[in-house]
Write a protein that holds these residues in place. Structure first.
Motif, PDB file in Angstrom:
ATOM      1  N   ALA A 181      65.011 120.796 -15.972  1.00 14.08           N
ATOM      2  CA  ALA A 181      66.614 121.495 -15.591  1.00 14.08           C
ATOM      3  C   ALA A 181      67.400 122.969 -15.394  1.00 14.08           C
ATOM      4  O   ALA A 181      66.282 123.655 -16.217  1.00 14.08           O
ATOM      5  CB  ALA A 181      67.041 121.210 -17.148  1.00 14.08           C
ATOM      6  N   VAL A 182      68.315 122.757 -14.411  1.00 16.43           N
ATOM      7  CA  VAL A 182      68.370 124.153 -14.317  1.00 16.43           C
ATOM      8  C   VAL A 182      70.400 124.556 -14.534  1.00 16.43           C
ATOM      9  O   VAL A 182      71.075 123.699 -15.173  1.00 16.43           O
ATOM     10  CB  VAL A 182      68.414 124.081 -12.535  1.00 16.43           C
ATOM     11  N   ALA A 183      70.005 125.258 -13.869  1.00 14.16           N
ATOM     12  CA  ALA A 183      71.817 125.856 -14.604  1.00 14.16           C
ATOM     13  C   ALA A 183      72.988 125.496 -13.904  1.00 14.16           C
ATOM     14  O   ALA A 183      72.586 125.653 -12.625  1.00 14.16           O
ATOM     15  CB  ALA A 183      72.591 127.261 -15.705  1.00 14.16           C
ATOM     16  N   VAL A 184      74.591 125.428 -14.056  1.00 12.64           N
ATOM     17  CA  VAL A 184      75.243 125.139 -12.781  1.00 12.64           C
ATOM     18  C   VAL A 184      76.755 126.187 -13.423  1.00 12.64           C
ATOM     19  O   VAL A 184      76.844 125.957 -13.938  1.00 12.64           O
ATOM     20  CB  VAL A 184      76.124 123.790 -12.825  1.00 12.64           C
ATOM     21  N   PRO A 185      77.019 127.003 -12.262  1.00 11.26           N
ATOM     22  CA  PRO A 185      77.877 127.364 -12.078  1.00 11.26           C
ATOM     23  C   PRO A 185      78.692 127.158 -11.577  1.00 11.26           C
ATOM     24  O   PRO A 185      78.616 126.310 -10.883  1.00 11.26           O
ATOM     25  CB  PRO A 185      76.984 128.979 -11.656  1.00 11.26           C
ATOM     26  N   ASP A 186      79.673 128.101 -11.795  1.00 15.31           N
ATOM     27  CA  ASP A 186      81.522 127.837 -11.320  1.00 15.31           C
ATOM     28  C   ASP A 186      81.969 126.151 -11.762  1.00 15.31           C
ATOM     29  O   ASP A 186      81.941 125.732 -10.833  1.00 15.31           O
ATOM     30  CB  ASP A 186      81.334 128.301  -9.641  1.00 15.31           C
TER      31      ASP A 186
END
Length: 257
Positions: free
Chosen positions: A242-247
């Protein structure tokens, strides 16, 4: 006194002998004819002659055909004298010629044997080449089959890998979104508008650090930020992590119905 000549005996001449022989032959022939007549003489009286009646009939004959013109006589050519052929004498064989003939026959036989050997060698070579061609064709077919099997295996592996990647990597998806409350003051004044909020989705799928971007009416800023904090997302997975999603942006539309 002269003496008298002795008595000479003269022999008959050749002409006299010929005449005497002819007379003797004539007498012998007359004697033979007379004997034959006497042997056939008969004492009986001859029989009386028979009377025969002759009947005549008049017959009209066709006029005789004109005589054919005489054909010219063709005289046969005089025979050509044929000279007798000389006797055929068998030639005496020459030992050198016989030896040469034997050598030529042996050479011809050797050439025939050499030609047969070359033909057999050519047939063997063609058979080997045919077997090699068949073996190469079989190897090509096997190589094509192996290549097809390899391609199929690679395609299956690629599909499996894509499936694994698809299972391990997926985009973030919103799970829960609640609409913001319409501000009473904006509702009383009949104000409408849009407000865009930008934020970051954490690996746990939560909204972090929401901010208003662009033109937004001040009455719509607070409810928009409050609504954005309540959003929940399905986390993005990359290689199973799981990774973060910016913008991440979301625009709220405020409309009075």
């Amino acid at each position: 006194m002269p003496q008298s000549a002795p008595f000479d005996l003269q022999l008959p001449s050749a002409a006299w002998l010929r005449n005497a022989g002819a007379a003797g032959v004539a007498l012998a022939l007359h004697a033979i004819v007379l004997g034959l007549l006497l042997a056939q003489w008969s004492v009986h009286a001859p029989p009386a002659p028979q009377v025969r009646t002759l009947t005549t009939q008049l017959i009209a004959l066709a006029p005789p055909a004109p005589p054919a013109p005489p054909q010219p006589e063709v005289s046969a050519p005089p025979p050509v004298p044929v000279e007798p052929l000389p006797p055929v004498v068998a030639p005496t064989p020459d030992p050198r010629i016989e030896q040469r003939q034997l050598e030529q026959a042996a050479l011809a036989r050797k050439r025939v044997e050499q030609r047969e050997i070359e033909q057999q060698r050519q047939r063997d070579l063609e058979q080997v080449q045919r077997r090699q061609a068949e073996e190469q064709a079989r190897q090509r077919v096997q190589a094509q089959q192996l290549a097809q099997q390899r391609q199929q295996a690679e395609a299956a592996a690629e599909r499996a890998r894509q499936a694994e990647l698809a299972a391990a990597s997926r985009p973030y998806q919103p799970i829960a979104k609640e609409a913001p409350d319409y501000p009473d003051r904006a509702l009383d004044k009949g104000i409408e508008g849009d407000c865009t909020v930008r934020y970051r989705v954490s690996p746990q799928g939560r909204v972090e650090d929401p901010q208003v971007v662009g033109d937004c009416h001040p009455l719509f800023v607070r409810p928009s930020l409050a609504a954005a904090r309540t959003f929940r997302y399905q986390p993005r997975l990359v290689d199973g992590q799981a990774v973060a999603v910016p913008d991440v942006k979301n625009t709220f539309h405020y409309r009075i119905e």
